[in-house]
Design a protein around this motif. Structure first.
Motif, PDB file in Angstrom:
ATOM      1  N   GLU A   1      -2.674   2.972  -0.643  1.00  0.00           N
ATOM      2  CA  GLU A   1      -2.610   3.956  -1.726  1.00  0.00           C
ATOM      3  C   GLU A   1      -2.392   3.292  -3.079  1.00  0.00           C
ATOM      4  N   ASP A   2      -1.732   2.150  -3.074  1.00  0.00           N
ATOM      5  CA  ASP A   2      -1.493   1.411  -4.320  1.00  0.00           C
ATOM      6  C   ASP A   2      -2.600   0.396  -4.615  1.00  0.00           C
ATOM      7  N   GLY A   3      -3.642   0.382  -3.782  1.00  0.00           N
ATOM      8  CA  GLY A   3      -4.781  -0.489  -4.028  1.00  0.00           C
ATOM      9  C   GLY A   3      -4.530  -1.952  -3.747  1.00  0.00           C
ATOM     10  N   LEU A   4      -3.516  -2.263  -2.940  1.00  0.00           N
ATOM     11  CA  LEU A   4      -3.173  -3.661  -2.672  1.00  0.00           C
ATOM     12  C   LEU A   4      -3.857  -4.208  -1.425  1.00  0.00           C
ATOM     13  N   VAL A   5      -4.035  -3.364  -0.414  1.00  0.00           N
ATOM     14  CA  VAL A   5      -4.625  -3.786   0.854  1.00  0.00           C
ATOM     15  C   VAL A   5      -5.455  -2.634   1.417  1.00  0.00           C
ATOM     16  N   PHE A   6      -6.620  -2.970   1.952  1.00  0.00           N
ATOM     17  CA  PHE A   6      -7.437  -1.972   2.641  1.00  0.00           C
ATOM     18  C   PHE A   6      -7.764  -2.513   4.028  1.00  0.00           C
ATOM     19  N   ARG A   7      -7.500  -1.719   5.054  1.00  0.00           N
ATOM     20  CA  ARG A   7      -7.720  -2.169   6.425  1.00  0.00           C
ATOM     21  C   ARG A   7      -8.732  -1.269   7.119  1.00  0.00           C
TER      22      ARG A   7
END
Length: 247
Positions: A205-211
């Motif tokens: 949600e904070d745009g730090l990691v997408f899995r």
């Protein structure tokens, strides 16, 4: 020399330049490749400790069972890693080792390691450096488990895995394959599987990691490192001047 065989050479070459003879000597440690299926127990705590393994391809992890039935994963092994190095001075295995995915493992007796020591001061030095780094990884894991929040633990772990993978695969970019289940991540980080899922959601949600299943994308590695208070000093190239002086 195919890509799988050269993985251990790329690993050792991270520490210093290797001669053709030293590369050939390393390749003798992979003379007996064995295909091992995902989930297979490589060895069990208490088994005789009379050999090492090189991980030619695939991932593995070491772990201990706790009295309450829980499991603590101690270390994740990547292609090119030597498994069992810390048990060289012991007659029995100190931990269990299990395969994370389908892998190729090469067994070699302790005597083969002694042969390497006798023939190459450079490889001996690198072997000690690798053992030192394995210890540093465990020390860093202890600190993160004891002191960081779930969010920071996850960010720190992902930064660490990205850097380890990048050292033998410089073209990795901002993505990495992470073939770990929710349960395995939980046992690495000291969290519950539900907490792992919620933490990934919050980071996404904070745009730090997408899995996406076993594929992780890190849009801004610097931002994720800041989130996880990650300092790469224990994985950096600061061992190279020391090895140069020894050589």
């Amino acid at each position: 020399m195919n890509e799988e065989i050269s993985c251990i050479i790329r690993h050792f070459s991270h520490y210093c330049s290797l001669s053709s003879g030293e590369k050939q000597l390393l390749m003798t440690l992979e003379d007996s490749p064995t295909d091992i299926k995902s989930g297979t127990l490589l060895w069990e705590m208490g088994d005789p400790a009379n050999e090492f393994c090189t991980l030619k391809s695939g991932w593995a992890y070491s772990y201990r069972h706790l009295e309450d039935g829980d499991r603590q994963i101690l270390e994740v092994f990547l292609p090119g890693d030597i498994i069992g190095l810390r048990e060289f001075a012991f007659s029995q295995r100190l931990e269990n080792v299990r395969m994370i995915d389908d892998s190729v493992v090469c067994h070699f007796p302790h005597k083969s390691m002694l042969d390497v020591f006798r023939q190459s001061l450079t490889l001996t030095s690198v072997m000690f450096a690798i053992g030192s780094r394995q210890q540093a990884l465990l020390t860093e894991r202890l600190v993160t488990l004891a002191r960081l929040s779930a969010r920071k633990k996850m960010a720190h772990f992902l930064c660490e895995m990205h850097m380890r993978l990048r050292q033998t695969n410089p073209g990795i970019g901002n993505q990495l394959r992470l073939p770990l289940s929710q349960e395995q991540l939980a046992d690495i980080l000291g969290l519950s599987p539900v907490h792992v899922s919620r933490t990934f959601t919050a980071l996404s949600e904070d745009g730090l990691v997408f899995r996406d299943r076993h594929r992780v994308t890190i849009p801004d590695l610097s931002a994720l490192c800041a989130e996880g208070e990650f300092n790469d000093y224990y994985l950096s190239d600061n061992v190279r001047p020391l090895l140069g002086e020894i050589a």
